[in-house]
Write an enzyme that holds these catalytic residues in place. Structure first.
Site, short mmCIF file in Angstrom:
data_model
loop_
_atom_site.label_atom_id
_atom_site.label_comp_id
_atom_site.label_asym_id
_atom_site.label_seq_id
_atom_site.Cartn_x
_atom_site.Cartn_y
_atom_site.Cartn_z
CG ASP A 535 -3.39 -33.35 18.74
OD1 ASP A 535 -2.26 -32.84 18.58
OD2 ASP A 535 -3.92 -33.45 19.86
CD GLU A 615 -0.33 -67.68 28.36
OE1 GLU A 615 -1.52 -67.35 28.29
OE2 GLU A 615 0.33 -67.65 29.43
#
Ligand code: DGJ
Length: 739
Positions: A535, A615
């Site tokens: 928020d 990777e």
């Protein structure tokens, strides 16, 4: 622009670049809402007022012969209570004699050029923006309650903030039982209510409901803004879309209990009230006491939801988050949580850091489990002292080791919590929120500290400061892993217990404020079991918040999409995690995981010591790409091009530079098919006549062609070699305006 007062008409005009808000004071001192929307170019909107005699809608005493004047239908800026307005009220007050009526009338107003901060609460910062403030004072003669309505206008940003300050100017003690921050009445129009519901691991899912008669409530009573209902709603015209139509946003700058009510009344008018939830809430105001309600950020767009989101992205990035992050690049991080959970030692953390540094990762974050007796999530919270048995030599050894690799070091805390099995609880059982004589509700075997107790704040400040001073810690992950219950404080008298939950939030904010003052270079990332406290209140202190405990790239498409309606990409903590994913078991390629995580603050959350060479190369490239696109992603205009809640073929989104010089299109195919339909994606935010080169090719296309024709991802339909198939292929296509 700014705020004007038209004395002849008794009207206030609040103006931003594209919007206008009008308020008037009528002949009996009621502060009326007149208009909010596109500019009217000087039109006094009182011509829209109507005063029909509606049955069962009574009249203020002094207008008893005027049956058209009723508070029940009059569009207002803030309602009183118990005096004939039967719609949802903005406030409720109990006077010393037990009466509960309050008739708020205009007293005075002030217009200023500076925005005033709210003592103890986060709010939109003025920074170097043009702002103007209007303060309208209302009062109820009988109770002596004064309510100041405060409006701040951010002209360039199409933002108006609102809040209310309640003051007892009478002689008797008053009790506020509801104290909303704002209320607004839209006299005309039919709306949808867009809200963001969810749950742990699936936060902020957009739901659009038709606003019909009666009250629709979006709320949290969990002591936190919550995974379940975000304190942000949009009122949109029924046929508004991403790119057209009227939309009004209401974002609460608060992290505790909230209540947003939207009511369509008998006359078809719509009232929106935003504030702290009134359940289990009360606030005692003795003589001259003031109560500051949190701020609400309002914005209006006539161009649909996307433009509204962009208004919120800008105000949060530029005026809510700590200002320095407008120009500081934040580090790409590795967090050990999903790599090790509680099973780590110093060597393991240094090994991960060492592997990370070789890939270009810039910060190592040590998550839960470094302190007290904390080998699982059953004990230790509250004892913020490093566990030297597990980490010999303490955090300094790790921080120095990480720094020697050229990386920053960050640490996890969960300051507001305590375990029953902790030294802190054994020493201070009275610091816990719990009802007298009742066993408290337990969640993850932890309880909440009484953050309204200054002794608790001092304790936390001292022990967190000590940890931060003993080693070079440049980042804190601030977690919060349960909802509030048993909200009883041992330091408050019976008649003030309704203040506990709000005092908790004030205490948390004060601790954040104090720590950031003492450690000005510290960066704090918010977290609450993922995105349970995502928020604008937390964003005032933390430029980023961990978006969700669900790190599955495909699920994240929905979570990040929903979050983007109100919050900027630069605020969304988002990491590449291992496959099979720990929450869903799903396998998506490293590339796809990277594309999704890059639409956030970007980091990794897997054991980097276990990667293959292939990777590692891919991760090096991802980090290079992220650096290259950093400002485009963090500050570019964000466009939702599809809706992953509805479209099951692919999800697409775009970042376009504000000066339209470049754009990055992102696409993830969520439903791979043998013989798919043509995937043509229309871009947004480009210059029509400019030529844009597609990176890695000689292709140059006009902005108009890309926006009105669309870009076809041929790899999806198998026209390219190699055909991109398999699980959830993703594409990241960069367009650069050519000279
Ligand atoms: C919840 C957070 O969201 C996770 O990332 C992790 O920090 C755990 N808490 C640790 O307990």
């Amino acid at each position: 622009m700014g705020v004007r007062f038209n004395q002849d008409a008794n009207t206030f005009i609040l103006e931003t670049v594209n919007t206008e808000y009008q308020i008037s004071v009528n002949e009996i001192g009621i502060v009326q809402h007149l208009y909010y929307g596109r500019k009217t170019f000087g039109q006094d909107m009182r011509f829209q007022n109507t005063f029909p005699d509606r049955g069962f809608s009574g009249n203020p005493y002094e207008r008893k012969s005027d049956r058209g004047m009723s508070l029940d239908v009059l569009p207002q800026e803030f309602s009183g209570c118990g005096v004939g307005d039967y719609r949802v009220s903005s406030m409720s007050v109990k006077a010393a004699d037990g009466s509960r009526s309050c008739d708020l009338r205009y007293v005075s107003h002030v217009i200023a050029e500076e925005k005033t901060a709210i003592p103890g609460l986060p709010s939109v910062r003025q920074n170097d923006c043009m702002a103007a403030e209007l303060r309208i004072e209302l009062a109820d003669e009988i109770t002596g309650l004064q309510v100041s309505l405060i409006y701040d206008v951010f002209e360039e940003k199409d933002i108006i903030t609102r809040r209310a300050v309640y003051k007892n100017i009478g002689n008797e003690t008053l009790v506020l039982e509801k104290a909303a921050s704002m209320s607004i009445d839209f006299p005309y129009g039919e709306f949808d209510l867009v809200h963001f519901h969810g749950r742990h691991c699936m936060e902020r899912q957009m739901e659009r409901i038709s606003l019909t008669h009666d009250i629709h409530t979006i709320a949290s009573r969990r002591g936190m803004s919550s995974h379940h209902e975000n304190p942000f709603v949009i009122l949109s015209e029924k046929d508004a879309t991403e790119h057209q139509g009227d939309c009004y946003g209401f974002m609460f700058v608060y992290s505790g209990n909230h209540k947003i009510e939207a009511e369509m009344d008998q006359a078809g008018s719509t009232r929106v009230v935003v504030g702290i939830h009134d359940e289990n809430f009360s606030w005692q105001l003795t003589k001259q006491d003031e109560f500051y309600s949190p701020e609400v950020i309002l914005s209006y767009s006539s161009q649909g939801l996307n433009a509204l989101s962009q208004n919120y992205h800008k105000i949060i990035r530029d005026n809510v988050c700590p200002p320095k992050y407008q120009t500081i690049r934040r580090p790409v991080l590795i967090n050990n949580w999903e790599a090790t959970y509680f099973r780590f030692d110093t060597q393991k953390i240094l090994d991960i850091a060492s592997a990370a540094s070789e890939l270009g990762v810039e910060m190592m974050v040590l998550d839960d489990g470094w302190f007290g007796k904390r080998d699982d999530d059953n004990s230790g919270l509250g004892d913020w002292v490093v566990n030297e048995k597990k980490l010999p030599g303490g955090l300094k050894v790790i921080a120095d080791g990480v720094n020697a690799l050229g990386m920053k070091f960050g640490l996890w805390f969960e300051p507001e919590m305590i375990n029953e099995d902790s030294d802190l609880y054994r020493a201070h059982p009275e610091w816990v929120l719990a009802d007298p004589g009742r066993k408290p509700m337990m969640s993850r075997k932890q309880m909440l500290l009484d953050m309204g107790n200054p002794a608790v704040i001092d304790y936390l400040f001292d022990c967190i400061s000590k940890v931060l001073s003993d080693a070079n810690i440049e980042y804190v992950k601030w977690d919060f892993n349960r909802s509030m219950a048993n909200a009883y404080s041992n330091i408050l008298p019976a008649e003030r217990q309704g203040e506990t939950a709000h005092r908790f939030m004030l205490g948390t904010y004060s601790l954040l404020e104090r720590l950031l003052k003492a450690f000005p270079d510290l960066m704090i990332e918010g977290c609450a079991g993922g995105g349970g406290r995502f928020d604008a209140g937390m964003l005032y202190y933390c430029p980023q918040i961990w978006c969700s405990d669900d790190s599955d790239a495909i699920e994240r498409l929905k979570i990040q999409h929903g979050t983007s309606y109100g919050y900027p990409i630069s605020s969304m903590g988002s990491h590449v995690s291992a496959v099979p994913n720990h929450q869903t078991g799903r396998v998506a390629s490293l590339h796809t995981r990277g594309v999704v995580a890059m639409s956030g603050t970007f980091g990794y959350e897997l054991d980097l010591t276990k990667l293959t060479e292939d990777e590692k190369d891919k991760i090096r490239q991802q980090i290079k790409d992220f650096h290259e696109y950093y400002w485009l992603i963090q500050k570019g205009s964000y466009y939702r091009l599809t809706n992953p809640q509805k479209d099951d073929y692919y999800t697409a989104w775009e970042f376009a530079a504000e000066d339209k010089s470049e754009a990055l299109l992102n696409v993830v195919v969520t439903h791979v098919q043998a013989n798919p339909q043509f995937p043509c994606i229309r871009l947004q935010g480009l210059e029509e006549t400019a030529l844009y080169q597609v990176a890695g090719t000689d292709i140059k296309l006009t902005g108009a062609a890309l926006m009105y024709g669309g870009y076809v991802i041929k790899e999806i339909i198998g026209e390219c070699d190699p055909i991109e198939r398999g699980n959830y292929p993703a594409f990241q296509i960069y367009f650069k305006k050519s000279e």
